[in-house]
Enzyme design. Structure first.
Site, PDB file in Angstrom:
ATOM      1  N   CYS A 116       2.772  -1.469   5.233  1.00 34.84           N
ATOM      2  CA  CYS A 116       1.989  -1.850   4.045  1.00 34.84           C
ATOM      3  C   CYS A 116       1.190  -0.651   3.547  1.00 34.84           C
ATOM      4  O   CYS A 116       1.096   0.386   4.218  1.00 34.84           O
ATOM      5  CB  CYS A 116       1.061  -3.019   4.374  1.00 34.84           C
ATOM      6  SG  CYS A 116      -0.427  -2.533   5.281  1.00 34.84           S
ATOM      7  N   ASN A 144       0.717  -6.657  15.686  1.00 35.01           N
ATOM      8  CA  ASN A 144      -0.286  -7.172  14.748  1.00 35.01           C
ATOM      9  C   ASN A 144      -1.148  -8.236  15.438  1.00 35.01           C
ATOM     10  O   ASN A 144      -0.676  -8.977  16.308  1.00 35.01           O
ATOM     11  CB  ASN A 144       0.345  -7.704  13.454  1.00 35.01           C
ATOM     12  CG  ASN A 144       1.411  -8.751  13.662  1.00 35.01           C
ATOM     13  OD1 ASN A 144       2.071  -8.794  14.692  1.00 35.01           O
ATOM     14  ND2 ASN A 144       1.609  -9.607  12.674  1.00 35.01           N
ATOM     15  N   GLU A 152      -3.798 -11.182  14.349  1.00 37.39           N
ATOM     16  CA  GLU A 152      -4.373 -11.934  13.222  1.00 37.39           C
ATOM     17  C   GLU A 152      -5.668 -12.634  13.617  1.00 37.39           C
ATOM     18  O   GLU A 152      -6.078 -12.636  14.779  1.00 37.39           O
ATOM     19  CB  GLU A 152      -3.319 -12.917  12.694  1.00 37.39           C
ATOM     20  CG  GLU A 152      -2.109 -12.167  12.137  1.00 37.39           C
ATOM     21  CD  GLU A 152      -1.090 -13.073  11.461  1.00 37.39           C
ATOM     22  OE1 GLU A 152      -1.180 -14.307  11.583  1.00 37.39           O
ATOM     23  OE2 GLU A 152      -0.189 -12.521  10.802  1.00 37.39           O
ATOM     24  N   GLU A 185       0.780  -1.266  13.012  1.00 37.39           N
ATOM     25  CA  GLU A 185       0.720   0.200  12.877  1.00 37.39           C
ATOM     26  C   GLU A 185      -0.698   0.725  13.094  1.00 37.39           C
ATOM     27  O   GLU A 185      -0.902   1.744  13.754  1.00 37.39           O
ATOM     28  CB  GLU A 185       1.196   0.624  11.479  1.00 37.39           C
ATOM     29  CG  GLU A 185       2.659   0.326  11.195  1.00 37.39           C
ATOM     30  CD  GLU A 185       2.907  -1.059  10.614  1.00 37.39           C
ATOM     31  OE1 GLU A 185       2.102  -1.984  10.874  1.00 37.39           O
ATOM     32  OE2 GLU A 185       3.909  -1.210   9.893  1.00 37.39           O
TER      33      GLU A 185
HETATM   34  N1  THU Z   1       2.014  -6.606   9.160  1.00 35.98           N
HETATM   35  C1  THU Z   1       2.100  -5.574  10.032  1.00 35.98           C
HETATM   36  O1  THU Z   1       1.684  -5.667  11.198  1.00 35.98           O
HETATM   37  N2  THU Z   1       2.641  -4.413   9.587  1.00 35.98           N
HETATM   38  C2  THU Z   1       3.139  -4.218   8.349  1.00 35.98           C
HETATM   39  O2  THU Z   1       3.564  -3.121   8.022  1.00 35.98           O
HETATM   40  C3  THU Z   1       3.192  -5.315   7.393  1.00 35.98           C
HETATM   41  C4  THU Z   1       2.478  -6.546   7.789  1.00 35.98           C
HETATM   42  C5  THU Z   1       1.431  -7.866   9.615  1.00 35.98           C
HETATM   43  C6  THU Z   1       0.129  -8.246   8.992  1.00 35.98           C
HETATM   44  C7  THU Z   1       0.142  -9.743   9.174  1.00 35.98           C
HETATM   45  O3  THU Z   1      -0.324 -10.043  10.486  1.00 35.98           O
HETATM   46  C8  THU Z   1       1.626 -10.119   9.101  1.00 35.98           C
HETATM   47  O4  THU Z   1       2.333  -8.910   9.346  1.00 35.98           O
HETATM   48  C9  THU Z   1       2.046 -10.690   7.772  1.00 35.98           C
HETATM   49  O5  THU Z   1       1.645  -9.902   6.710  1.00 35.98           O
END
Ligand code: THU
Length: 162
Positions: free
Chosen positions: A113, A63, A65, A76
């Site tokens: 998510c 991920n 941010e 993902e």
């Molecule tokens: N996040 C993911 O990378 N994948 C998921 O399936 C759920 C959430 C990340 C998004 C954000 O950077 C952090 O996790 C918290 O939500």
């Protein structure tokens, strides 16, 4: 007349990662290691994803941010974008997803998510091959899901645009 429709969702739960076969364990290990590359200074929730491709290569992603929160992207979707940018529409055999937190508490699986579920389904329908998912924290139970659309009943798809 109204009809009650039922939806059945089955998945496999393993007590721990020692019950995985060698190939699945390796993929999960890659996802766990990838969490170290996550850029998550706002949530401190570090996600790693690893895909085993049809050509047997393993690609990882994390991920990413942003100070403008909605600009952040999940591991993902970073993974799917990387794969299709490198290889085009190559089939994905399995994706392992793991995470870590600042407090090191990561002992249960988390699942993708809603937006990522939608993106995974689009990828599957594009390459016409199901993607298996392996979900686990750094330790603890492991979940295996055989087909992503099962995670999003009545999902919106290209057919709806016709
Ligand atoms: N996040 C993911 O990378 N994948 C998921 O399936 C759920 C959430 C990340 C998004 C954000 O950077 C952090 O996790 C918290 O939500």
């Amino acid at each position: 007349m109204s009809e009650l429709k039922e939806y059945k969702f089955s998945y496999r739960e393993l007590e721990n990662d020692s019950l995985l076969n060698k190939e699945d364990f390796l993929l999960l290990s890659k996802a766990r290691t990838a969490t170290e590359k996550a850029y998550a200074p706002y949530s401190n929730f570090f996600v790693g994803a690893a895909a085993l491709l049809a050509n047997k290569e393993i690609i990882t992603a994390t991920n990413q941010e942003n100070a403008s929160f909605p600009a952040g992207i999940c591991a993902e979707r970073t993974l799917l974008s990387t794969i299709t940018s490198l290889y085009g529409a190559i089939a994905i055999d399995t994706i392992a997803i793991s995470y870590n937190k600042q407090d090191g508490n990561s002992d249960r699986p988390v699942s993708p998510c809603g937006i990522c579920r939608q993106s995974l389904i689009e990828y599957e329908s594009r390459v016409k091959q199901p993607i298996r998912l392996i979900l686990a924290g750094m330790q603890g139970k492991v979940i295996i899901i055989d087909d992503v659309p099962a995670l999003l009943p009545l999902n919106f798809s290209a057919d709806d645009l016709l």
